[in-house]
Write a protein that holds these residues in place. Structure first.
Motif, PDB file in Angstrom:
ATOM      1  N   GLY A  98      74.286-111.083  50.713  1.00 40.91           N
ATOM      2  CA  GLY A  98      75.628-111.404  50.307  1.00 40.91           C
ATOM      3  C   GLY A  98      76.412-110.302  49.676  1.00 40.91           C
ATOM      4  O   GLY A  98      76.980-110.347  48.870  1.00 40.91           O
ATOM      5  N   TRP A  99      75.625-108.883  50.016  1.00 38.35           N
ATOM      6  CA  TRP A  99      76.357-107.925  49.214  1.00 38.35           C
ATOM      7  C   TRP A  99      77.195-107.014  49.929  1.00 38.35           C
ATOM      8  O   TRP A  99      77.283-107.172  51.275  1.00 38.35           O
ATOM      9  CB  TRP A  99      75.231-107.038  49.097  1.00 38.35           C
ATOM     10  N   LYS A 100      78.338-106.594  49.295  1.00 33.43           N
ATOM     11  CA  LYS A 100      79.311-105.890  50.181  1.00 33.43           C
ATOM     12  C   LYS A 100      78.632-104.494  50.384  1.00 33.43           C
ATOM     13  O   LYS A 100      78.192-103.609  49.297  1.00 33.43           O
ATOM     14  CB  LYS A 100      80.454-105.892  49.382  1.00 33.43           C
ATOM     15  N   ARG A 101      78.522-103.841  51.778  1.00 29.84           N
ATOM     16  CA  ARG A 101      77.697-102.952  51.754  1.00 29.84           C
ATOM     17  C   ARG A 101      78.270-101.605  51.130  1.00 29.84           C
ATOM     18  O   ARG A 101      77.679-100.559  50.425  1.00 29.84           O
ATOM     19  CB  ARG A 101      77.647-102.631  53.185  1.00 29.84           C
ATOM     20  N   THR A 102      79.608-101.173  50.984  1.00 33.47           N
ATOM     21  CA  THR A 102      80.111-100.225  50.301  1.00 33.47           C
ATOM     22  C   THR A 102      80.055-100.173  48.985  1.00 33.47           C
ATOM     23  O   THR A 102      79.716 -99.349  48.307  1.00 33.47           O
ATOM     24  CB  THR A 102      81.667-100.093  50.687  1.00 33.47           C
ATOM     25  N   THR A 103      79.907-101.481  48.372  1.00 37.06           N
ATOM     26  CA  THR A 103      79.899-101.410  46.790  1.00 37.06           C
ATOM     27  C   THR A 103      78.145-100.980  46.607  1.00 37.06           C
ATOM     28  O   THR A 103      77.975-100.573  45.649  1.00 37.06           O
ATOM     29  CB  THR A 103      79.966-103.051  46.395  1.00 37.06           C
ATOM     30  N   VAL A 104      77.322-101.618  47.430  1.00 39.91           N
ATOM     31  CA  VAL A 104      76.008-101.319  47.195  1.00 39.91           C
ATOM     32  C   VAL A 104      75.636 -99.900  47.336  1.00 39.91           C
ATOM     33  O   VAL A 104      74.963 -99.144  46.566  1.00 39.91           O
ATOM     34  CB  VAL A 104      74.897-102.409  47.990  1.00 39.91           C
ATOM     35  N   THR A 105      76.144 -99.289  48.369  1.00 44.25           N
ATOM     36  CA  THR A 105      76.028 -97.762  48.674  1.00 44.25           C
ATOM     37  C   THR A 105      76.687 -96.967  47.581  1.00 44.25           C
ATOM     38  O   THR A 105      75.814 -96.106  47.037  1.00 44.25           O
ATOM     39  CB  THR A 105      76.711 -97.352  49.862  1.00 44.25           C
ATOM     40  N   SER A 106      77.609 -97.537  47.047  1.00 49.20           N
ATOM     41  CA  SER A 106      78.373 -96.478  45.808  1.00 49.20           C
ATOM     42  C   SER A 106      77.352 -96.889  44.508  1.00 49.20           C
ATOM     43  O   SER A 106      77.390 -95.797  43.744  1.00 49.20           O
ATOM     44  CB  SER A 106      79.554 -97.232  45.716  1.00 49.20           C
ATOM     45  N   ARG A 107      77.095 -98.004  44.559  1.00 48.63           N
ATOM     46  CA  ARG A 107      76.060 -98.416  43.348  1.00 48.63           C
ATOM     47  C   ARG A 107      74.942 -97.470  43.276  1.00 48.63           C
ATOM     48  O   ARG A 107      74.105 -96.903  42.282  1.00 48.63           O
ATOM     49  CB  ARG A 107      75.825 -99.875  42.991  1.00 48.63           C
ATOM     50  N   ASN A 108      74.357 -97.636  44.574  1.00 49.06           N
ATOM     51  CA  ASN A 108      73.130 -96.620  44.842  1.00 49.06           C
ATOM     52  C   ASN A 108      73.315 -95.133  44.463  1.00 49.06           C
ATOM     53  O   ASN A 108      72.374 -94.599  44.100  1.00 49.06           O
ATOM     54  CB  ASN A 108      72.343 -96.804  46.027  1.00 49.06           C
ATOM     55  N   LYS A 109      74.380 -94.783  44.818  1.00 54.07           N
ATOM     56  CA  LYS A 109      74.991 -93.293  44.793  1.00 54.07           C
ATOM     57  C   LYS A 109      74.826 -92.788  42.963  1.00 54.07           C
ATOM     58  O   LYS A 109      74.311 -91.935  42.637  1.00 54.07           O
ATOM     59  CB  LYS A 109      76.172 -92.825  45.227  1.00 54.07           C
ATOM     60  N   VAL A 110      75.349 -93.798  42.335  1.00 53.62           N
ATOM     61  CA  VAL A 110      75.275 -93.763  40.805  1.00 53.62           C
ATOM     62  C   VAL A 110      73.782 -93.734  40.335  1.00 53.62           C
ATOM     63  O   VAL A 110      73.489 -92.842  39.492  1.00 53.62           O
ATOM     64  CB  VAL A 110      76.305 -94.734  40.281  1.00 53.62           C
ATOM     65  N   LEU A 111      73.286 -94.771  40.998  1.00 58.12           N
ATOM     66  CA  LEU A 111      71.781 -94.868  40.383  1.00 58.12           C
ATOM     67  C   LEU A 111      70.962 -93.710  40.856  1.00 58.12           C
ATOM     68  O   LEU A 111      70.267 -93.220  39.957  1.00 58.12           O
ATOM     69  CB  LEU A 111      71.033 -96.112  41.268  1.00 58.12           C
ATOM     70  N   LEU A 112      71.155 -92.972  42.078  1.00 59.62           N
ATOM     71  CA  LEU A 112      70.508 -91.909  42.481  1.00 59.62           C
ATOM     72  C   LEU A 112      70.780 -90.598  41.345  1.00 59.62           C
ATOM     73  O   LEU A 112      69.912 -90.062  41.033  1.00 59.62           O
ATOM     74  CB  LEU A 112      70.785 -91.240  43.929  1.00 59.62           C
ATOM     75  N   SER A 113      72.008 -90.458  41.017  1.00 63.54           N
ATOM     76  CA  SER A 113      72.514 -89.431  40.290  1.00 63.54           C
ATOM     77  C   SER A 113      71.739 -89.596  38.830  1.00 63.54           C
ATOM     78  O   SER A 113      71.358 -88.580  38.232  1.00 63.54           O
ATOM     79  CB  SER A 113      73.873 -89.547  39.862  1.00 63.54           C
ATOM     80  N   LYS A 114      71.645 -90.973  38.126  1.00 58.63           N
ATOM     81  CA  LYS A 114      70.756 -91.194  37.104  1.00 58.63           C
ATOM     82  C   LYS A 114      69.420 -90.923  37.273  1.00 58.63           C
ATOM     83  O   LYS A 114      68.809 -90.310  36.354  1.00 58.63           O
ATOM     84  CB  LYS A 114      71.192 -92.547  36.636  1.00 58.63           C
ATOM     85  N   LEU A 115      69.087 -91.363  38.211  1.00 57.53           N
ATOM     86  CA  LEU A 115      67.529 -91.101  38.799  1.00 57.53           C
ATOM     87  C   LEU A 115      67.073 -89.492  38.503  1.00 57.53           C
ATOM     88  O   LEU A 115      65.967 -89.241  38.049  1.00 57.53           O
ATOM     89  CB  LEU A 115      67.177 -91.494  40.064  1.00 57.53           C
ATOM     90  N   ALA A 116      68.130 -88.831  39.390  1.00 54.24           N
ATOM     91  CA  ALA A 116      68.040 -87.117  39.183  1.00 54.24           C
ATOM     92  C   ALA A 116      67.790 -86.629  37.871  1.00 54.24           C
ATOM     93  O   ALA A 116      67.029 -85.841  37.749  1.00 54.24           O
ATOM     94  CB  ALA A 116      69.005 -86.619  40.175  1.00 54.24           C
ATOM     95  N   LYS A 117      68.570 -87.139  37.013  1.00 52.45           N
ATOM     96  CA  LYS A 117      68.795 -86.790  35.674  1.00 52.45           C
ATOM     97  C   LYS A 117      67.126 -86.993  34.931  1.00 52.45           C
ATOM     98  O   LYS A 117      66.700 -86.279  34.224  1.00 52.45           O
ATOM     99  CB  LYS A 117      69.841 -87.288  34.692  1.00 52.45           C
ATOM    100  N   LYS A 118      66.890 -88.456  35.184  1.00 48.22           N
ATOM    101  CA  LYS A 118      65.570 -88.735  34.516  1.00 48.22           C
ATOM    102  C   LYS A 118      64.320 -87.963  35.024  1.00 48.22           C
ATOM    103  O   LYS A 118      63.594 -87.548  34.379  1.00 48.22           O
ATOM    104  CB  LYS A 118      65.271 -90.462  34.877  1.00 48.22           C
ATOM    105  N   ILE A 119      64.430 -87.504  36.306  1.00 48.66           N
ATOM    106  CA  ILE A 119      63.306 -86.787  37.054  1.00 48.66           C
ATOM    107  C   ILE A 119      63.444 -85.532  36.578  1.00 48.66           C
ATOM    108  O   ILE A 119      62.432 -84.872  36.181  1.00 48.66           O
ATOM    109  CB  ILE A 119      63.412 -86.897  38.361  1.00 48.66           C
ATOM    110  N   GLU A 120      64.508 -84.841  36.312  1.00 47.43           N
ATOM    111  CA  GLU A 120      64.846 -83.356  36.055  1.00 47.43           C
ATOM    112  C   GLU A 120      64.329 -83.582  34.372  1.00 47.43           C
ATOM    113  O   GLU A 120      63.759 -82.380  33.980  1.00 47.43           O
ATOM    114  CB  GLU A 120      66.297 -83.061  35.744  1.00 47.43           C
TER     115      GLU A 120
END
Length: 123
Positions: A98-120
């Motif tokens: 029941g997820w809206k694909r575009t919303t999940v994709t957008s949230r995943n992009k934000v999550l990936l950015s945060k994850l990149a910072k944590k990894i760095e």
């Protein structure tokens, strides 16, 4: 290799799933897909072998999921990564939950950015 962008993180995660699936290790495809039972497709197997360093790099990337505290966000990202690696259609996963694909994709992009910072920061 360090990662600094969300695209690099996504690329490394997709690559990791593909490498683990292709290596056929005992803790490889079955264990990886067991973690994401809704991904019914198969990761495209290529007749390749990987150097131990490449396998270690893949295993390292898979540990990044543990850096995501929100279990629902982690799960949504895992599903997207598995689907990008050939493990199914992300739109079907979104529909099932029941997820809206575009919303999940957008949230995943934000999550990936945060994850990149944590990894760095941890490098």
């Amino acid at each position: 290799m360090s990662v600094s962008t969300s695209e690099e993180v996504m690329g490394r995660l997709v690559e990791a799933v593909e490498v683990i699936a292709v290596t056929g290790k005992g803790d490889g495809p079955k264990a990886v897909f067991a973690a994401w039972p809704d991904c019914r497709g198969k990761v495209a197997k290529r007749s390749r072998t990987f150097l131990p360093a490449q396998i270690s790099r893949a295993e390292e990337a898979l540990t990044w999921f543990a850096l995501i505290e929100d279990a629902d966000a982690r799960r949504a990202l895992q599903f997207e990564v598995m689907c990008k690696a050939g493990g199914g259609k992300f739109s079907r996963i979104c529909e099932k939950y029941g997820w809206k694909r575009t919303t999940v994709t957008s949230r995943n992009k934000v999550l990936l950015s945060k994850l990149a910072k944590k990894i760095e920061l941890s490098s």
